[in-house]
Structure formats: structure tokens, C-alpha cells
Enzyme design. Structure first.
Site, PDB file in Angstrom:
ATOM      1  N   HIS A  69       0.826  -1.218   0.000  1.00  0.00           N
ATOM      2  CA  HIS A  69       0.000   0.000   0.000  1.00  0.00           C
ATOM      3  C   HIS A  69       0.860   1.268   0.000  1.00  0.00           C
ATOM      4  O   HIS A  69       0.474   2.292   0.572  1.00  0.00           O
ATOM      5  CB  HIS A  69      -0.972   0.012   1.190  1.00  0.00           C
ATOM      6  CG  HIS A  69      -1.965  -1.101   1.177  1.00  0.00           C
ATOM      7  ND1 HIS A  69      -3.147  -1.032   0.461  1.00  0.00           N
ATOM      8  CD2 HIS A  69      -1.951  -2.322   1.760  1.00  0.00           C
ATOM      9  CE1 HIS A  69      -3.825  -2.171   0.621  1.00  0.00           C
ATOM     10  NE2 HIS A  69      -3.116  -2.959   1.401  1.00  0.00           N
ATOM     11  N   ASN A 142     -10.251  -2.975   2.126  1.00  0.00           N
ATOM     12  CA  ASN A 142      -9.910  -2.973   0.699  1.00  0.00           C
ATOM     13  C   ASN A 142     -11.167  -2.726  -0.126  1.00  0.00           C
ATOM     14  O   ASN A 142     -12.276  -2.658   0.405  1.00  0.00           O
ATOM     15  CB  ASN A 142      -9.290  -4.316   0.288  1.00  0.00           C
ATOM     16  CG  ASN A 142      -7.904  -4.534   0.862  1.00  0.00           C
ATOM     17  OD1 ASN A 142      -7.134  -3.594   1.017  1.00  0.00           O
ATOM     18  ND2 ASN A 142      -7.595  -5.781   1.187  1.00  0.00           N
ATOM     19  N   HIS A 333      -4.368   0.988  11.722  1.00  0.00           N
ATOM     20  CA  HIS A 333      -4.162  -0.241  12.475  1.00  0.00           C
ATOM     21  C   HIS A 333      -5.524  -0.859  12.784  1.00  0.00           C
ATOM     22  O   HIS A 333      -6.361  -0.209  13.425  1.00  0.00           O
ATOM     23  CB  HIS A 333      -3.423   0.074  13.772  1.00  0.00           C
ATOM     24  CG  HIS A 333      -2.993  -1.134  14.560  1.00  0.00           C
ATOM     25  ND1 HIS A 333      -3.473  -2.403  14.347  1.00  0.00           N
ATOM     26  CD2 HIS A 333      -2.113  -1.264  15.583  1.00  0.00           C
ATOM     27  CE1 HIS A 333      -2.917  -3.243  15.175  1.00  0.00           C
ATOM     28  NE2 HIS A 333      -2.085  -2.571  15.955  1.00  0.00           N
TER      29      HIS A 333
END
Length: 663
Positions: A69, A142, A333
Site C-alpha cells: 500500500h 480494501n 491499524h
């Protein structure tokens, strides 16, 4: 964005009214173009502290890019829940419809480096940071709802396989190479995600028109301690669109920043993209009611079986002011959760809870990355964590431990009833083993479900995706093994790809025998609003200003982005001005084309514009005069999606569909 968050992001600027250049120590600088030397032509002197500081800082400007990413772009916005969801969760931002929660979203590709193109075929990251009053909640997902692996211990293997091959560092930005498809063939759990990635989902048209998925199964927990399994979704209100592969390849060269530019410019002009937050809810007693394991990250919960409840809306309405400070330093996170949200036993999620903190320590230089403005919560932080690299807090007082009497036991813990976080008390028992659950071992049924749910054009594009990617492999063995895996999903897919890549069709048909579908999986299910689409007007010859004005008026009224394209710029300060030329514009950069002509011979670049627009199945509007001159072009003026008209409003009719696949 809340006023409090704005204050954090602008805290340096507030006290920087005097723009005199200084060193980092605050000393005003009198010379910034010449190093201190002995005479005009003598040696440079190391005592020039400004030179040393400037070069030293430049030498250390780059931080390690993300392992995955790395290529990303972000924007700020806000989220508001539609109604109180306290029956499911105690999370403050999901139970108070009157509250607006600031968010920061980062979109990204997975495989490529920071300098790779936007329009490669790849999974896209869709990570959202909620700055709630109870702390930060990161929804790190995603644009594809499933993942390649089931257990986090295999994540290094997946990334080593998907990244550029180590012996030559190629290819950059994509999966069309041997090691990825070798991994695919040897690790059948990756089949479902690979089918999604090879479909139109793998090459989205822009960031504004992608779905977002939390991928994992989480828990919602309410104030009574009741728990619900949940999957998170983002549903785009701009519709869902993709590029065609030929178009995407051209865009690599025409505009490497195509996606990030689209997002940035849309927000700049006030065309704010919006998504609705969706929840799929499964009660604990339903955990084993399905023919798939709800904790398996390679499986979807079919929406026809578990409907998505749309519960709130997110609007992105502010661009970043500095990409490094905000987008690059943003530390997401999945372990950043708030009261009312908890984890499931998804083994991939459990591994991510360790990995994400670990990688931020290396990338952002130590354990204090949460003090970087983009990562700070909007509520106050009090704890006994001290020192470490890049510590910016000034922690006062004598004590830094719990419990204490010297400071009245501050900072103190907070009971659950008053907002303290408490994990859901799930009963867990069993032996310590290293073994995958048998319920995870169906690798092909949902891949077949996805293929069954596609329209014929979408299926054909998926064949093309597999054919290109597997066809780029050098090893015949890898190609054959990959096709053998496809044969376990769908026989027609395997036969067509085998023919295209030059390997044998497996003798035995091993495809999943199922005609099951999920009506929500095809991209055709999304309504696509007209607003926000782009129109190129190819001007052939001398077109009157009044005509151009009438087209500009129509575009503006329908909130269409547009550019008049000609041989030379003209009236560039006017809304009807020819601001682009055939040297600076290209049909792949637009969603549709209008061709206007004064009756003179069609210029070669105008013909090229028309032919590529036609080839890529986009709406094409041709004036009556231009139609006469385009008779020799490689297009059919009577084909679907081609309109011959002098009425500017015909473009609205033309956008009845974004693509006319039957051409």
C-alpha cells in the site's frame, strides 16, 4: 473536519505570522544561496551551520515507504450515523445521530512502490480513520471483500510472491508474473480473491467509485454485553465503475496520477464523494448456520443471504494540505478500536493486530507515532508511557506508574459503565494446535458464486484479465498449474484461458457444480449518477462561440466536468474556451466524447479521439456535420451509445449507461 482537528493540523502555522527564514533552532537566516567559503573561489567551510543543517535534513527527508500500500492518496471528511444503533453497539459515533465524526481516508494500491501508476490491475486499499470522542477507530479494508490467505502467518509469503521478483525487481505495480501465479496455483485459498482481482473490480475507474470492505469479521457489543458478528461495507453513492484494460494500460503513460488527480480535483471543486456505511449482522446463535465459515477472510457473506443495512454516510470534503504530513504519515491499524467494537477469532485479523504496530515503529521512527498530528485522537490522552524516539509531549509530574498515591492515582482506569474499554467475554477452550479449521477448506464454491453472478461482459473481462496475467508468465509449468486451478472453479473459464495462454485444457472437468448467484455482486447493480462524469469536446475547425457556450451551459447545469479540445488554445479564460489541445489531452482521460465540426476534413487526432472512445465503449455524441465527415472512421455511427445530434442535451441521454458493452 472538527475545529479541534483543524487546530492540531495547523498548530505550527498559528504561531508563524513572521515568515522570515530561520534555522530549525529559530535563528534568522541572511543567506540561503551561497555556502560560507574562504574568498569567492576558495574551499567551503564546515562551520556554516545553516548549510550543514539544510543538507542533513534533506539527506534524511525520506522515510521507509510502506511494504504494501505504498502508493496512496488521502482526503479528510466527516461521518454521521442515520439512527441510534445502540441495540447493536455502545460505540458513541454509531449511537448519536446528532454527532458528526471527523474522518481521514487513504486509498492505495497494494503491490507497487510510491512511484507506480494509479491504474494498474490490483486490489485497492480503503482505510478510514474515525476521530471519535472515545478515541480512534481505524477501519482498515480494501475495495475487494475477501483476501488471498486465511492465516496471517502466510502474509510474508503472499507479499514476497506478489512483489516484483527479487532477482530483477520486475514487474512494478502488478501481478502479471511467475511468482504470483505460482503462489496462486500452490495455495488454492487465494482462488476466490484472484477471481475478483481479475474481474473489472481489479481496475476501478477512480477512487470515488469503489466499494469498501472491512474484509474481516468483527464484533459489535452493546451496553448489555450482547455481541453480534459484523462485516463493514462502504457503498459509493457515485456508482461503481471500472476501466477497460486497454484504457488502463494507456493511462499508465498518459497520466500516472489519474486516480489521485480525480479525487483531488473533485473535492477542490466541491463535488464531494460520498459513501454509505453498511453493516452485515449475524447473531451469535447463527454462527454455524451457513455453508461457509463466517470467520474465514477468503469468504463473503452473500448479501442475498445476509443483507447490508445502510446506517450512515461519509462525505470527503477537504483535501490534505501536505501529502507527507498527512497521507504518508497516517498510521492505520485494525487494532485501533473503541468501546462497542471488538475482534473475532479470524486468524488473519489476529495476526494483523500484531503486524501493524510493529511496522509503524520502523516506518515512523519509534513508538510515538500516535503523536503525529494526523494520528492524534481528538480526545485527550493520559497514560504512563514515556520517552522513546520522537517524543513530543512534555510529560510533567513525579510519577509515571500505576497504581500511585503521590498523584492521587492519576491517570486512573475507568469502569466499563463510564466508558472504559472492556473486551467481550467470549468463552474459549481447546488444545494448543497448529491446524486450519476444516470449515475453511472450501476454496472454490464462492469463486464460482462470484462468476455466476457476473454479466456476460463482466465474465468476458475476467477471462481477459486471467489471460493477460497468466500469459505474461515465462514458465509453462506455472501457466498450466494456474489453469488447472481455474478448472476447479469454472470449466468455461479454464478452457478459454488455456487457449489464450497456450497450455492444455485439463482432461477432467472438476468445476464446482452450482448455479448459485448473489444479485449484489455484479457491478451493474449500482446506479451511476450523471454528475461528476467528464466530457471531452473535440473541436474540428472553426465552431462559433455561441455553439460552444450552449454546450458549456448544458455541462454546467448537469454538473459534468468538461474540456474543449482543439488544435490550438483559444479564449482560455472563458468557460467555453479551448483549454486543451490534442497534444495535451487524450480520450482515455474522459468518460465520453462530443465531436463538433465546421464541415472541414476531420483532423487525424479528432478521428483518433472518436475511434478510441468508441473502442472503449463510452458514450459518443457526434454533430450532424461531423457525422458526414467521420464516414471513414473505424466506428459505427448506428451502434448503441453513439448519438448523431446537434442538441447539447443529448449528452444526458447518452449517459443512460457509462459503457455500451454490446458495441
Amino acid at each position: 473536519m472538527s475545529n479541534k482537528k483543524k487546530d492540531q493540523l495547523n498548530e505550527v502555522e498559528k504561531n508563524n505570522d513572521d515568515k522570515a527564514m530561520t534555522t530549525n533552532n529559530g535563528v534568522k537566516v541572511s543567506e540561503d544561496e551561497n555556502t560560507l567559503t574562504v574568498g569567492e573561489r576558495g574551499p567551503s567551510l564546515l562551520e556554516d551551520f545553516h548549510f550543514r543543517e539544510k543538507i542533513m535534513h534533506f539527506d534524511h527527508e525520506r522515510i521507509p515507504e510502506r511494504v504494501v500500500h505504498a502508493r496512496g492518496f488521502g482526503a479528510h471528511g466527516e461521518f454521521q450515523v442515520y439512527e441510534d444503533l445502540s441495540k447493536y453497539t455502545s460505540a458513541d459515533f454509531l449511537t448519536h445521530p446528532e454527532k458528526t465524526t471527523p474522518v481521514f481516508v487513504r486509498f492505495s494500491t497494494v503491490q507497487g512502490s510510491k512511484g507506480s501508476p494509479d491504474t494498474v490491475r490490483d486490489v485497492r486499499g480503503f482505510a478510514t480513520k474515525f476521530y471519535t470522542d472515545e478515541g480512534i477507530f481505524d477501519l482498515v479494508g480494501n475495495d475487494i471483500p475477501v483476501f488471498f490467505i486465511q492465516d496471517a502467518i502466510k502474509f510474508p509469503d503472499l507479499i514476497h510472491a506478489v512483489k516484483p521478483e527479487p532477482h530483477n525487481e520486475m514487474p512494478q505495480g502488478g501481478t502479471a508474473h511467475d511468482t504470483f501465479w505460482d503462489f496462486f496455483a500452490q495455495n488454492p485459498e487465494s482462488t476466490h480473491t484472484a477471481v475478483w482481482a481479475m474481474s473489472d473490480r481489479g481496475i476501478p475507474k477512480d477512487f470515488r467509485q469503489v466499494e469498501g470492505f472491512g474484509v474481516h469479521t468483527f464484533r459489535l457489543v452493546n451496553n448489555e454485553g450482547q455481541s453480534y458478528f459484523v462485516k463493514f461495507h462502504w457503498k459509493p453513492l457515485q456508482g461503481l465503475e471500472s476501466l477497460v484494460w486497454d484504457e488502463a494500460q494507456m493511462l499508465h503513460g498518459k497520466d500516472v496520477d489519474f486516480h489521485r488527480k480525480d479525487l483531488y480535483e473533485s473535492i477542490e471543486k466541491g463535488d464531494y464523494p460520498e459513501w454509505e456505511l453498511g453493516l452485515q449482522i449475524i447473531r451469535p446463535e447463527q454462527e454455524f448456520d451457513f455453508d461457509f465459515d463466517i470467520l474465514d477472510p477468503t469468504k463473503i457473506w452473500p448479501e442475498d443471504d445476509v443483507p447490508v443495512q445502510r446506517v450512515g454516510k461519509m462525505t470527503l470534503n477537504q483535501n490534505v494540505t501536505n501529502v507527507f504530513d498527512e497521507t504518508e504519515q497516517a498510521a492505520f491499524h485494525p487494532g485501533h478500536i473503541v468501546p462497542g467494537i471488538d475482534f473475532s477469532n479470524d486468524p488473519l485479523l489476529q495476526g494483523r493486530l500484531f503486524s501493524y504496530t510493529d511496522t509503524q515503529i520502523t516506518r515512523l521512527g519509534g513508538p510515538n507515532f500516535n503523536q503525529i498530528p494526523i494520528n492524534r485522537p481528538v480526545n485527550e490522552v493520559h497514560n504512563n508511557q514515556r520517552d522513546g524516539m520522537h517524543q513530543t509531549n512534555v510529560n510533567k509530574g513525579q510519577v509515571a506508574y500505576h497504581k500511585n498515591a503521590l498523584n492521587n492515582n492519576d491517570p486512573h482506569t475507568t469502569p466499563k459503565e463510564e466508558g472504559g474499554y472492556e473486551h467481550y467475554q467470549e468463552k474459549v477452550e481447546g488444545r494448543k494446535i497448529q491446524k486450519r479449521s476444516e470449515s475453511f477448506k472450501d476454496y472454490y464454491s464462492q469463486a464460482k458464486l462470484y462468476l455466476n453472478s457476473l454479466t456476460q461482459p463482466e465474465f468476458d473481462h475476467t477471462v481477459d484479465g486471467f489471460s493477460f496475467e497468466i500469459g505474461m508468465c515465462k514458465s509453462v509449468m506455472v501457466k498450466q498449474n494456474a489453469v488447472n486451478q481455474l478448472n476447479k472453479v469454472d470449466r468455461t473459464l479454464a478452457e478459454r484461458v488455456a487457449k489464450n495462454v497456450g497450455v492444455e485444457v485439463p482432461t477432467e472437468n472438476e468445476e464446482v457444480q452450482s448455479d448459485a448467484k448473489d444479485s449484489k455482486l455484479t457491478m451493474e447493480k449500482f446506479d451511476i449518477p450523471l454528475a461528476g462524469h467528464s466530457v471531452a469536446v473535440a473541436v474540428n475547425g472553426d465552431i462559433s462561440a455561441d455553439t460552444l457556450k450552449s454546450y458549456a451551459k448544458t455541462f454546467t447545469e448537469n454538473k459534468l466536468n468538461y474540456a474543449f479540445v482543439g488544435q490550438h488554445p483559444k479564449d482560455i479564460s472563458e468557460d467555453y474556451g479551448i483549454t486543451e489541445t490534442f497534444d495535451t489531452a487524450h480520450p482515455t482521460l474522459f468518460d465520453s466524447l462530443i465531436v463538433l465540426s465546421d464541415g472541414s476534413d476531420i483532423l487525424p487526432p479528432v478521428e483518433e479521439f472518436a475511434e478510441l472512445t468508441y473502442k472503449h465503449n463510452k458514450p459518443l455524441l457526434v454533430s450532424q456535420t461531423a457525422a458526414t465527415n467521420l464516414a471513414d472512421a473505424k466506428l459505427n455511427l448506428a451502434a448503441p451509445g453513439v448519438f448523431v445530434s446537434d442538441d447539447p442535451n443529448t449528452i444526458v441521454q447518452a449517459f443512460d449507461r457509462a459503457r455500451y458493452w454490446e458495441r
